[in-house]
Design a protein around this motif. Structure first.
Motif, PDB file in Angstrom:
ATOM      1  N   VAL A 109      -0.641  -7.195   8.462  1.00 26.60           N
ATOM      2  CA  VAL A 109      -0.690  -6.549   9.537  1.00 26.60           C
ATOM      3  C   VAL A 109      -0.570  -7.185  10.410  1.00 26.60           C
ATOM      4  CG1 VAL A 109      -1.501  -4.340  10.192  1.00 26.60           C
ATOM      5  CG2 VAL A 109      -1.246  -4.256   7.715  1.00 26.60           C
ATOM      6  N   ALA A 110       0.409  -6.835  11.077  1.00 24.71           N
ATOM      7  CA  ALA A 110       0.678  -7.686  12.742  1.00 24.71           C
ATOM      8  C   ALA A 110       0.030  -6.559  14.215  1.00 24.71           C
ATOM      9  CB  ALA A 110       1.989  -8.140  13.744  1.00 24.71           C
ATOM     10  N   VAL A 111      -0.391  -6.480  14.783  1.00 28.58           N
ATOM     11  CA  VAL A 111      -1.040  -5.417  15.624  1.00 28.58           C
ATOM     12  C   VAL A 111      -0.605  -6.030  17.280  1.00 28.58           C
ATOM     13  CG1 VAL A 111      -2.899  -4.532  16.339  1.00 28.58           C
ATOM     14  CG2 VAL A 111      -2.964  -4.969  13.717  1.00 28.58           C
ATOM     15  N   ASP A 112      -0.282  -5.028  17.664  1.00 28.81           N
ATOM     16  CA  ASP A 112       0.751  -4.962  18.932  1.00 28.81           C
ATOM     17  C   ASP A 112       1.589  -5.215  19.267  1.00 28.81           C
ATOM     18  OD1 ASP A 112       0.057  -3.979  22.133  1.00 28.81           O
ATOM     19  OD2 ASP A 112      -0.728  -6.040  22.236  1.00 28.81           O
ATOM     20  N   VAL A 119       4.832 -11.185   7.341  1.00 30.34           N
ATOM     21  CA  VAL A 119       4.017  -9.748   7.302  1.00 30.34           C
ATOM     22  C   VAL A 119       4.327  -8.370   6.744  1.00 30.34           C
ATOM     23  CG1 VAL A 119       3.377  -7.913   9.214  1.00 30.34           C
ATOM     24  CG2 VAL A 119       3.957 -10.393   9.617  1.00 30.34           C
ATOM     25  N   ASP A 120       3.483  -7.838   6.173  1.00 31.23           N
ATOM     26  CA  ASP A 120       2.683  -5.944   4.934  1.00 31.23           C
ATOM     27  C   ASP A 120       3.922  -5.084   6.025  1.00 31.23           C
ATOM     28  OD1 ASP A 120       2.693  -7.285   2.083  1.00 31.23           O
ATOM     29  OD2 ASP A 120       1.071  -8.160   3.699  1.00 31.23           O
ATOM     30  N   THR A 121       2.898  -5.142   7.515  1.00 27.10           N
ATOM     31  CA  THR A 121       2.946  -4.129   8.577  1.00 27.10           C
ATOM     32  C   THR A 121       2.688  -4.526   9.755  1.00 27.10           C
ATOM     33  OG1 THR A 121       2.426  -2.590   6.795  1.00 27.10           O
ATOM     34  CG2 THR A 121       3.081  -1.452   8.635  1.00 27.10           C
ATOM     35  N   PHE A 122       3.459  -3.616  10.589  1.00 29.91           N
ATOM     36  CA  PHE A 122       3.853  -3.879  11.421  1.00 29.91           C
ATOM     37  C   PHE A 122       3.505  -2.377  12.835  1.00 29.91           C
ATOM     38  CE2 PHE A 122       5.778  -3.647  16.156  1.00 29.91           C
ATOM     39  CZ  PHE A 122       4.737  -4.670  16.792  1.00 29.91           C
ATOM     40  N   VAL A 123       2.431  -2.893  13.359  1.00 26.75           N
ATOM     41  CA  VAL A 123       1.886  -1.800  14.090  1.00 26.75           C
ATOM     42  C   VAL A 123       1.551  -1.952  15.901  1.00 26.75           C
ATOM     43  CG1 VAL A 123       0.037   0.007  14.428  1.00 26.75           C
ATOM     44  CG2 VAL A 123       0.940  -0.716  12.460  1.00 26.75           C
ATOM     45  N   GLY A 124       2.571  -1.379  16.316  1.00 22.53           N
ATOM     46  CA  GLY A 124       2.682  -1.452  17.961  1.00 22.53           C
ATOM     47  C   GLY A 124       2.772  -0.621  18.674  1.00 22.53           C
ATOM     48  N   SER A 125       3.272  -0.676  19.663  1.00 24.45           N
ATOM     49  CA  SER A 125       3.824   0.454  21.256  1.00 24.45           C
ATOM     50  C   SER A 125       4.893   0.827  20.995  1.00 24.45           C
ATOM     51  CB  SER A 125       2.904  -0.022  22.728  1.00 24.45           C
ATOM     52  OG  SER A 125       1.442   0.169  22.076  1.00 24.45           O
ATOM     53  N   ALA A 256       0.749   4.515  29.688  1.00 22.62           N
ATOM     54  CA  ALA A 256      -0.585   3.883  28.741  1.00 22.62           C
ATOM     55  C   ALA A 256       0.027   3.674  27.507  1.00 22.62           C
ATOM     56  CB  ALA A 256      -1.844   5.266  28.837  1.00 22.62           C
ATOM     57  N   GLN A 257      -0.743   2.557  27.243  1.00 24.64           N
ATOM     58  CA  GLN A 257      -0.839   2.434  24.856  1.00 24.64           C
ATOM     59  C   GLN A 257      -2.324   2.914  24.844  1.00 24.64           C
ATOM     60  OE1 GLN A 257       0.959  -1.287  23.917  1.00 24.64           O
ATOM     61  NE2 GLN A 257       0.047  -2.109  26.141  1.00 24.64           N
ATOM     62  N   PHE A 258      -1.983   2.902  23.438  1.00 23.34           N
ATOM     63  CA  PHE A 258      -3.420   3.445  22.850  1.00 23.34           C
ATOM     64  C   PHE A 258      -3.789   2.543  21.665  1.00 23.34           C
ATOM     65  CE2 PHE A 258      -1.330   6.739  24.392  1.00 23.34           C
ATOM     66  CZ  PHE A 258      -2.347   7.385  25.124  1.00 23.34           C
ATOM     67  N   PRO A 259      -4.437   1.456  22.385  1.00 23.49           N
ATOM     68  CA  PRO A 259      -5.239   0.033  21.592  1.00 23.49           C
ATOM     69  C   PRO A 259      -5.855   0.517  20.353  1.00 23.49           C
ATOM     70  CG  PRO A 259      -5.986   0.290  23.397  1.00 23.49           C
ATOM     71  CD  PRO A 259      -4.824   1.308  23.552  1.00 23.49           C
ATOM     72  N   ARG A 260      -6.787   1.597  20.553  1.00 24.32           N
ATOM     73  CA  ARG A 260      -7.695   1.747  19.857  1.00 24.32           C
ATOM     74  C   ARG A 260      -6.688   2.698  18.555  1.00 24.32           C
ATOM     75  NH1 ARG A 260     -12.894   2.556  20.595  1.00 24.32           N
ATOM     76  NH2 ARG A 260     -14.204   1.800  23.097  1.00 24.32           N
ATOM     77  N   ASP A 287       3.068   6.168  19.766  1.00 24.36           N
ATOM     78  CA  ASP A 287       4.006   6.957  21.152  1.00 24.36           C
ATOM     79  C   ASP A 287       3.159   6.384  22.245  1.00 24.36           C
ATOM     80  OD1 ASP A 287       5.738   7.943  20.604  1.00 24.36           O
ATOM     81  OD2 ASP A 287       5.077  10.263  19.644  1.00 24.36           O
ATOM     82  N   VAL A 288       3.606   6.394  23.657  1.00 26.86           N
ATOM     83  CA  VAL A 288       3.211   6.032  24.596  1.00 26.86           C
ATOM     84  C   VAL A 288       2.985   6.486  25.548  1.00 26.86           C
ATOM     85  CG1 VAL A 288       4.014   3.571  24.478  1.00 26.86           C
ATOM     86  CG2 VAL A 288       5.255   4.960  25.493  1.00 26.86           C
TER      87      VAL A 288
END
Length: 301
Positions: A109-112, A119-125, A256-260, A287-288
């Motif tokens: 999973v790619a993050v940010d 890649v199976d899933t991408f999670v980002g702002s 603002a992003q939400f890294p957590r 969302d931002v």
């Protein structure tokens, strides 16, 4: 692109956790850098989640060196990780590591920032939205008229998207003129010198958009040192940026992003796939939110 709500993701993740086997889960996460409170907060959230799961975590810092990041992934694979959470320092350059992980049967999973490869899933702002919102805010604060500049950064996809969104917003204001785009490398000290040069080169400069808060803090020092009335906006929502906004400095807004949330959702997506979910989104946009003098007090990641 398919999107899902965070609430729905929580249901999927909870089901995945509930159905976990007794064997100890091993999670690897490689960061593009750790000299940044944004990624430090992401690591903190990951460790909290891992503690809840009773999982082992291996964390590495690439230091913006893609060769080191590939080597770090190889080491993690030798340690038989089940999940790889990847925050790539180079979206294209890391592709070989993604393929290695998938060949080893690891969920990736790619993050940010997204990565090339399977890649199976991408999670980002929603990075384009972030750039758009910040530059619309900047333009409106100038009453739609004046010269502005962009403090660019490392050419990874999130940064490129922020600049794209910013330029789209600026184009909506015929009286706004983009007079300069320079690379501050998302670094405070580099950005300080770059923005000092911008200010000297453009005596009518009235606004600066920075692609991240680290660079923006250097830009703020340059603006304050010049004594000029130049407004500054940015992206991230870092504590020191929010504090500067609350104090009424020329730094007037950060989106603002939400890294957590990103790493929590990323781990949830990985768990769902690890424990057999057959329908998981390929991309989950987070969302931002605009942070300005109205809501800076008390805001945090």
């Amino acid at each position: 692109m398919r999107t899902v709500s965070v609430a729905a993701i929580g249901v999927v993740a909870s089901a995945a956790i509930a159905s976990a086997a007794d064997g100890k889960l091993k999670i690897g996460m490689t960061f593009q850098e750790m000299n940044n409170p944004y990624f430090v907060s992401m690591q903190e959230a990951l460790m909290e989640a891992a503690d809840f799961l009773g999982a082992e975590v291996i964390v590495t810092d690439a230091g913006h060196d893609v060769a080191k990041q590939i080597s770090d992934v190889e080491d993690m694979l030798q340690q038989n990780i089940d999940i790889l959470l990847l925050n790539p320092t180079d979206s294209a350059g890391i592709e070989a590591a993604v393929k290695m992980a998938k060949d080893a049967g690891v969920i990736v999973v790619a993050v940010d920032a997204n990565a090339n490869g399977p890649v199976d899933t991408f999670v980002g702002s929603k990075n384009r939205d972030a750039g758009y919102m910040s530059c619309k805010y900047l333009s409106e604060s100038l009453d739609g008229d004046g010269e502005v500049a962009i403090l660019d950064g490392i050419p990874v996809i999130p940064i490129l998207q922020r600049v794209e969104g910013c330029k789209a917003a600026l184009e909506e204001f015929p009286g706004i003129t983009l007079v300069d785009v320079q690379n501050g490398r998302q670094d405070r000290s580099v950005a300080l010198g770059v923005v000092e040069n911008m200010i000297q080169a453009h005596p009518n400069l009235e606004g600066v958009f920075s692609v991240n808060d680290g660079g923006a803090m250097g830009a703020l020092s340059a603006i304050q040192g010049s004594g000029r009335d130049i407004k500054l906006t940015s992206v991230d929502g870092a504590p020191e940026a929010v504090d500067a906004i609350a104090k009424g400095t020329p730094f007037i807004e950060t989106t603002a992003q939400f890294p957590r949330d990103q790493v929590r959702v990323g781990l949830g997506m990985a768990l769902a796939q690890l424990w057999g979910a057959r329908v998981v989104p390929a991309e989950v946009p987070i969302d931002v939110r605009v942070v300005d003098s109205e809501n800076a007090e008390g805001f945090s990641w």
